[in-house]
Design a protein around this motif. Sequence first.
Motif, PDB file in Angstrom:
ATOM      1  N   THR A 130      50.500  50.693  46.363  1.00  0.00           N
ATOM      2  CA  THR A 130      51.566  49.842  46.906  1.00  0.00           C
ATOM      3  C   THR A 130      51.680  48.612  45.983  1.00  0.00           C
ATOM      4  O   THR A 130      50.891  48.468  45.047  1.00  0.00           O
ATOM      5  CB  THR A 130      51.228  49.401  48.333  1.00  0.00           C
ATOM      6  OG1 THR A 130      50.127  48.491  48.291  1.00  0.00           O
ATOM      7  CG2 THR A 130      50.876  50.607  49.208  1.00  0.00           C
ATOM      8  N   PRO A 131      52.611  47.714  46.238  1.00  0.00           N
ATOM      9  CA  PRO A 131      52.683  46.493  45.408  1.00  0.00           C
ATOM     10  C   PRO A 131      51.507  45.538  45.577  1.00  0.00           C
ATOM     11  O   PRO A 131      51.319  44.641  44.744  1.00  0.00           O
ATOM     12  CB  PRO A 131      53.985  45.830  45.880  1.00  0.00           C
ATOM     13  CG  PRO A 131      54.804  46.934  46.471  1.00  0.00           C
ATOM     14  CD  PRO A 131      53.808  47.857  47.106  1.00  0.00           C
ATOM     15  N   TRP A 132      50.713  45.701  46.612  1.00  0.00           N
ATOM     16  CA  TRP A 132      49.670  44.711  46.903  1.00  0.00           C
ATOM     17  C   TRP A 132      48.632  44.527  45.802  1.00  0.00           C
ATOM     18  O   TRP A 132      48.235  43.379  45.520  1.00  0.00           O
ATOM     19  CB  TRP A 132      48.990  45.028  48.233  1.00  0.00           C
ATOM     20  CG  TRP A 132      49.732  44.449  49.381  1.00  0.00           C
ATOM     21  CD1 TRP A 132      50.549  45.099  50.267  1.00  0.00           C
ATOM     22  CD2 TRP A 132      49.762  43.073  49.781  1.00  0.00           C
ATOM     23  NE1 TRP A 132      51.088  44.219  51.173  1.00  0.00           N
ATOM     24  CE2 TRP A 132      50.624  42.971  50.904  1.00  0.00           C
ATOM     25  CE3 TRP A 132      49.163  41.916  49.300  1.00  0.00           C
ATOM     26  CZ2 TRP A 132      50.885  41.757  51.538  1.00  0.00           C
ATOM     27  CZ3 TRP A 132      49.420  40.705  49.923  1.00  0.00           C
ATOM     28  CH2 TRP A 132      50.262  40.628  51.037  1.00  0.00           C
ATOM     29  N   PRO A 133      48.139  45.581  45.141  1.00  0.00           N
ATOM     30  CA  PRO A 133      47.176  45.322  44.058  1.00  0.00           C
ATOM     31  C   PRO A 133      47.753  44.463  42.939  1.00  0.00           C
ATOM     32  O   PRO A 133      47.073  43.564  42.429  1.00  0.00           O
ATOM     33  CB  PRO A 133      46.831  46.736  43.561  1.00  0.00           C
ATOM     34  CG  PRO A 133      47.082  47.617  44.729  1.00  0.00           C
ATOM     35  CD  PRO A 133      48.270  47.025  45.421  1.00  0.00           C
ATOM     36  N   ALA A 134      49.007  44.707  42.564  1.00  0.00           N
ATOM     37  CA  ALA A 134      49.631  43.904  41.503  1.00  0.00           C
ATOM     38  C   ALA A 134      49.835  42.456  41.946  1.00  0.00           C
ATOM     39  O   ALA A 134      49.580  41.517  41.184  1.00  0.00           O
ATOM     40  CB  ALA A 134      50.958  44.530  41.096  1.00  0.00           C
ATOM     41  N   VAL A 135      50.283  42.287  43.181  1.00  0.00           N
ATOM     42  CA  VAL A 135      50.478  40.936  43.709  1.00  0.00           C
ATOM     43  C   VAL A 135      49.143  40.192  43.749  1.00  0.00           C
ATOM     44  O   VAL A 135      49.051  39.006  43.374  1.00  0.00           O
ATOM     45  CB  VAL A 135      51.102  40.993  45.117  1.00  0.00           C
ATOM     46  CG1 VAL A 135      51.076  39.618  45.780  1.00  0.00           C
ATOM     47  CG2 VAL A 135      52.532  41.522  45.039  1.00  0.00           C
ATOM     48  N   THR A 136      48.109  40.878  44.181  1.00  0.00           N
ATOM     49  CA  THR A 136      46.794  40.241  44.294  1.00  0.00           C
ATOM     50  C   THR A 136      46.214  39.923  42.925  1.00  0.00           C
ATOM     51  O   THR A 136      45.533  38.897  42.756  1.00  0.00           O
ATOM     52  CB  THR A 136      45.838  41.145  45.092  1.00  0.00           C
ATOM     53  OG1 THR A 136      46.463  41.527  46.320  1.00  0.00           O
ATOM     54  CG2 THR A 136      44.535  40.433  45.404  1.00  0.00           C
ATOM     55  N   ALA A 137      46.478  40.769  41.932  1.00  0.00           N
ATOM     56  CA  ALA A 137      46.033  40.471  40.572  1.00  0.00           C
ATOM     57  C   ALA A 137      46.662  39.166  40.091  1.00  0.00           C
ATOM     58  O   ALA A 137      46.003  38.345  39.426  1.00  0.00           O
ATOM     59  CB  ALA A 137      46.387  41.623  39.636  1.00  0.00           C
ATOM     60  N   ALA A 138      47.935  38.960  40.417  1.00  0.00           N
ATOM     61  CA  ALA A 138      48.603  37.706  40.043  1.00  0.00           C
ATOM     62  C   ALA A 138      47.948  36.512  40.736  1.00  0.00           C
ATOM     63  O   ALA A 138      47.830  35.424  40.154  1.00  0.00           O
ATOM     64  CB  ALA A 138      50.083  37.773  40.390  1.00  0.00           C
ATOM     65  N   VAL A 139      47.505  36.712  41.979  1.00  0.00           N
ATOM     66  CA  VAL A 139      46.806  35.646  42.706  1.00  0.00           C
ATOM     67  C   VAL A 139      45.526  35.250  41.973  1.00  0.00           C
ATOM     68  O   VAL A 139      45.198  34.060  41.857  1.00  0.00           O
ATOM     69  CB  VAL A 139      46.482  36.098  44.145  1.00  0.00           C
ATOM     70  CG1 VAL A 139      45.541  35.118  44.830  1.00  0.00           C
ATOM     71  CG2 VAL A 139      47.764  36.248  44.955  1.00  0.00           C
ATOM     72  N   TRP A 140      44.810  36.233  41.433  1.00  0.00           N
ATOM     73  CA  TRP A 140      43.558  35.916  40.729  1.00  0.00           C
ATOM     74  C   TRP A 140      43.823  35.217  39.411  1.00  0.00           C
ATOM     75  O   TRP A 140      42.989  34.423  38.956  1.00  0.00           O
ATOM     76  CB  TRP A 140      42.731  37.189  40.521  1.00  0.00           C
ATOM     77  CG  TRP A 140      42.444  37.916  41.789  1.00  0.00           C
ATOM     78  CD1 TRP A 140      42.473  39.265  41.996  1.00  0.00           C
ATOM     79  CD2 TRP A 140      42.102  37.344  43.065  1.00  0.00           C
ATOM     80  NE1 TRP A 140      42.180  39.564  43.297  1.00  0.00           N
ATOM     81  CE2 TRP A 140      41.945  38.399  43.982  1.00  0.00           C
ATOM     82  CE3 TRP A 140      41.927  36.044  43.521  1.00  0.00           C
ATOM     83  CZ2 TRP A 140      41.619  38.202  45.319  1.00  0.00           C
ATOM     84  CZ3 TRP A 140      41.609  35.832  44.858  1.00  0.00           C
ATOM     85  CH2 TRP A 140      41.451  36.896  45.734  1.00  0.00           C
ATOM     86  N   VAL A 141      44.954  35.470  38.794  1.00  0.00           N
ATOM     87  CA  VAL A 141      45.321  34.711  37.597  1.00  0.00           C
ATOM     88  C   VAL A 141      45.487  33.235  37.962  1.00  0.00           C
ATOM     89  O   VAL A 141      45.056  32.333  37.226  1.00  0.00           O
ATOM     90  CB  VAL A 141      46.607  35.274  36.966  1.00  0.00           C
ATOM     91  CG1 VAL A 141      47.099  34.361  35.840  1.00  0.00           C
ATOM     92  CG2 VAL A 141      46.370  36.684  36.426  1.00  0.00           C
ATOM     93  N   VAL A 142      46.111  32.981  39.116  1.00  0.00           N
ATOM     94  CA  VAL A 142      46.264  31.603  39.590  1.00  0.00           C
ATOM     95  C   VAL A 142      44.903  30.974  39.866  1.00  0.00           C
ATOM     96  O   VAL A 142      44.656  29.806  39.517  1.00  0.00           O
ATOM     97  CB  VAL A 142      47.142  31.556  40.863  1.00  0.00           C
ATOM     98  CG1 VAL A 142      47.145  30.159  41.471  1.00  0.00           C
ATOM     99  CG2 VAL A 142      48.560  32.012  40.545  1.00  0.00           C
ATOM    100  N   LEU A 143      43.995  31.730  40.474  1.00  0.00           N
ATOM    101  CA  LEU A 143      42.657  31.204  40.765  1.00  0.00           C
ATOM    102  C   LEU A 143      41.907  30.885  39.476  1.00  0.00           C
ATOM    103  O   LEU A 143      41.221  29.854  39.384  1.00  0.00           O
ATOM    104  CB  LEU A 143      41.868  32.217  41.606  1.00  0.00           C
ATOM    105  CG  LEU A 143      40.446  31.796  42.000  1.00  0.00           C
ATOM    106  CD1 LEU A 143      40.460  30.502  42.800  1.00  0.00           C
ATOM    107  CD2 LEU A 143      39.763  32.919  42.795  1.00  0.00           C
TER     108      LEU A 143
END
Length: 199
Positions: A130-143
């Motif tokens: 689903t889109p969630w892994p890609a969205v979450t990867a972007a969150v970790w870039v922010v972190l």
Amino acid sequence: MIRRARLLSVVAVVASGALGVISSTQVWLEVFLADGAAEPLAVPGADAVALLAPLSLAALALGGALSIVGLALRYAFGALSLVIGVTLLILTARVALEHPVDAVAGAVTAATGITGPAAVSELVLSISATPWPAVTAAVWVVLIAAGVFTLATARHWRGGDRRYRSEAPSAQPSGPAGSRPHDAIDSWDDLSRGDDPTA
């Protein structure tokens, strides 16, 4: 930017941790099994990446603590945020790009009772993300960026450790020369000391 460095770091780390916790409950992968079932098996993020929920909660706690700690712990927490972000980015990117069978093995075993890597692999026909892994990867870039930003600016943060200092309040600069804009965290610090931030 430097004036708001502490607020930016705290908000970025807390938001990343919160989004990670939310993501852990969402469906990351859908698995079609060779058992005749028409509907795919939904695999949440917490099953796909075992460390997702605990490390997200750790990031959330680190973000909250960043608002009050002194200089040494700012560096320590900034480094921890960076390590957590890199670790979760690697694990999340692997799931997003490779759709590995081991990421769905626990869910398949729970649904079918079949165990063992070889048996589970034979049962899995296909895995889609689903889109969630890609969205979450972007969150970790922010972190990761927040961790780097914290390390780069921690020395210039204002007032986060005032409550732990031994100076008397009279030692604080006063008057126009010592005045400066207050951010939301400064106001919280004022309330914690019993001062009225609106005065």
